[in-house]
Design an enzyme around this catalytic site. Structure first.
Site, short mmCIF file in Angstrom:
data_model
loop_
_atom_site.label_atom_id
_atom_site.label_comp_id
_atom_site.label_asym_id
_atom_site.label_seq_id
_atom_site.Cartn_x
_atom_site.Cartn_y
_atom_site.Cartn_z
N GLU A 45 0.84 -1.20 0.00
CA GLU A 45 0.00 0.00 0.00
C GLU A 45 0.88 1.25 0.00
O GLU A 45 1.91 1.31 0.67
CB GLU A 45 -0.87 -0.01 1.26
CG GLU A 45 -1.74 1.23 1.43
CD GLU A 45 -2.54 1.23 2.73
OE1 GLU A 45 -3.46 2.05 2.85
OE2 GLU A 45 -2.23 0.41 3.63
N LYS A 132 -9.10 3.29 -2.44
CA LYS A 132 -9.51 2.85 -1.12
C LYS A 132 -10.83 3.53 -0.73
O LYS A 132 -10.94 4.76 -0.75
CB LYS A 132 -8.41 3.20 -0.11
CG LYS A 132 -8.55 2.56 1.26
CD LYS A 132 -7.31 2.86 2.09
CE LYS A 132 -7.27 2.10 3.39
NZ LYS A 132 -6.04 2.36 4.16
N CYS A 166 -5.63 -2.77 2.82
CA CYS A 166 -5.48 -2.62 4.26
C CYS A 166 -6.79 -2.89 5.00
O CYS A 166 -7.37 -3.96 4.86
CB CYS A 166 -4.88 -1.25 4.58
SG CYS A 166 -3.99 -1.17 6.16
#
Length: 309
Positions: A45, A132, A166
Site C-alpha cells: 500500500e 480505497k 489494508c
C-alpha cells in the site's frame, strides 16, 4: 488458464521524498521477481507516493496548524498523476516481463489525494485501479474516499485478480462483493504490520476460498526526510513498518512468510485447482450463500465531485 504458476509479494521501502526513484526501484523489483519466474507480483500500500507513518499533519480537533498545511503540500507534491512518468516506468517493466503487477500508489486528482492500487497487465499496460473506499482514522484527513466505480476484478490467464487495501479487508460487504466477482487471486496491499494481520489474511482465504497475497513495506525512519513528523521517534534505525508480507492458500495454509526481517521478495506456487477443491465444502457465494435470505446490493456508479441539485 496458466497453472500452476509462481506468484510473488514484494516487501520493500518507499522513498517518500523521491517518487520517481521509488517507481524505478519498484520496476527493478518487478523485473527481479519475474526473472525468478513470478507471473503475478504484488506490492505494498502507498508504495509510490509514500505512507506518512506517524505524522499528524498538525490537525488537533478544531484547528489546523500552518506546519500541517506545509506537510500536506509536501505530501501532495509526492503523489502521482496516472498519466505521469512513474506509471510509464511501471508499465514498461510489466511489458518487458509479461507479468501482472498490483502496485499501491498515492494518486493525485486535483487537490485531493487517493490511496490507490494500480493494475498493470504486461500485454495491455495500465488496465485499471481501485481507490480505497474508507481511509482509516487519521488517513481520512489526507485521502479522499473512493466510490463503487473502482472495485473491479480482472479475468486473466492466471485467474481472477482483485485487490482490497489494508483495513478495507475488515469490511464484510466489500469482501463479499469480491467473492461474488469470482476472485481467486485476492491481493491485499497493506500498511498493517501487526501480529493480528496474518490471521485476518488466513480468515479471508478460508472465507473466500481464494489465494491471498498481502504485501507491506519494511521501512525505517532514515527513509523519510528530516521534515517528516514521526510520533514513533526520529532515530534513523527506527522501524516505521516492519513488513509481515505473506501468501496464503485457499484453505488458510501459509505458503510464504510472514517475513519481518527486512526488504525481501516472497514466492509461492499457485495452483487454481486448489480453489475448487477448497470450495467443495464451503462456497460463500454458491451453496453457502442462502440468497433466499440474504441479498447484497452494490452501487458501482461513480459519484459526482459536486452534489447534483
Amino acid at each position: 488458464m496458466v497453472h500452476p504458476f509462481k506468484a510473488a509479494v514484494v516487501q520493500m521501502a518507499s522513498m517518500p521524498d523521491d517518487t520517481l526513484a521509488t517507481a524505478v526501484n519498484t520496476a527493478a523489483r518487478l523485473r527481479e521477481a519475474a526473472a525468478n519466474g513470478a507471473r503475478l507480483v504484488v506490492f505494498p500500500e502507498a508504495l509510490i507516493g509514500g505512507y506518512p507513518k506517524g505524522a499528524s499533519f498538525g490537525a488537533p480537533v478544531g484547528m489546523r496548524k500552518i506546519e500541517g498545511r506545509e506537510a500536506f503540500a509536501h505530501y501532495h507534491s509526492a503523489a502521482i498523476d496516472l498519466d505521469g512518468e512513474e506509471v510509464s516506468v511501471l508499465a514498461e517493466a510489466a511489458a518487458e516481463t509479461g507479468a501482472f503487477a498490483v502496485v499501491g500508489v498515492i494518486e493525485r486528482n486535483g487537490a485531493t489525494l487517493y490511496c490507490t492500487v494500480l493494475y498493470l497487465d504486461g500485454a495491455k499496460g495500465l488496465v485499471g485501479k481501485h481507490r480505497k473506499l474508507m481511509p482509516t482514522a487519521g488517513e481520512r484527513l489526507i485521502w479522499g474516499l473512493g466510490d463503487g466505480s473502482t472495485m473491479p476484478v480482472f479475468r486473466t490467464e492466471l485467474g481472477v485478480i482483485g485487490a482490497v487495501i489494508c483495513w478495507e479487508n475488515y469490511m464484510p460487504a466489500l469482501r463479499m462483493h469480491m467473492y461474488h466477482q469470482g476472485v481467486s487471486l485476492y491481493c491485499a496491499p497493506t500498511a498493517d504490520d501487526r501480529d493480528t494481520w496474518l490471521p485476518t489474511m488466513q480468515h479471508i482465504a478460508l472465507e473466500g476460498r481464494t489465494f491471498v497475497l498481502t504485501a507491506c513495506q519494511y521501512i525505517t525512519r532514515a527513509a523519510y526526510g528530516p521534515h517528516h513528523e514521526s510520533a514513533l521517534g526520529d532515530e534513523p534505525e527506527r522501524v516505521m513498518m516492519r513488513g509481515g508480507s505473506a501468501i496464503v492458500g485457499p484453505l488458510g495454509r501459509v505458503l510464504a512468510g510472514p517475513d519481518f526481517s527486512g526488504e525481501t521478495i516472497l514466492y509461492a506456487d499457485i495452483d487454481l485447482d486448489e480453489v475448487i477443491r477448497a470450495k467443495f465444502d464451503f462456497d460463500a457465494t454458491g451453496h453457502y450463500a442462502r440468497p433466499d435470505i440474504f441479498h447484497l446490493s452494490v452501487d458501482t456508479r461513480a459519484k459526482p465531485a459536486v452534489s447534483e441539485v
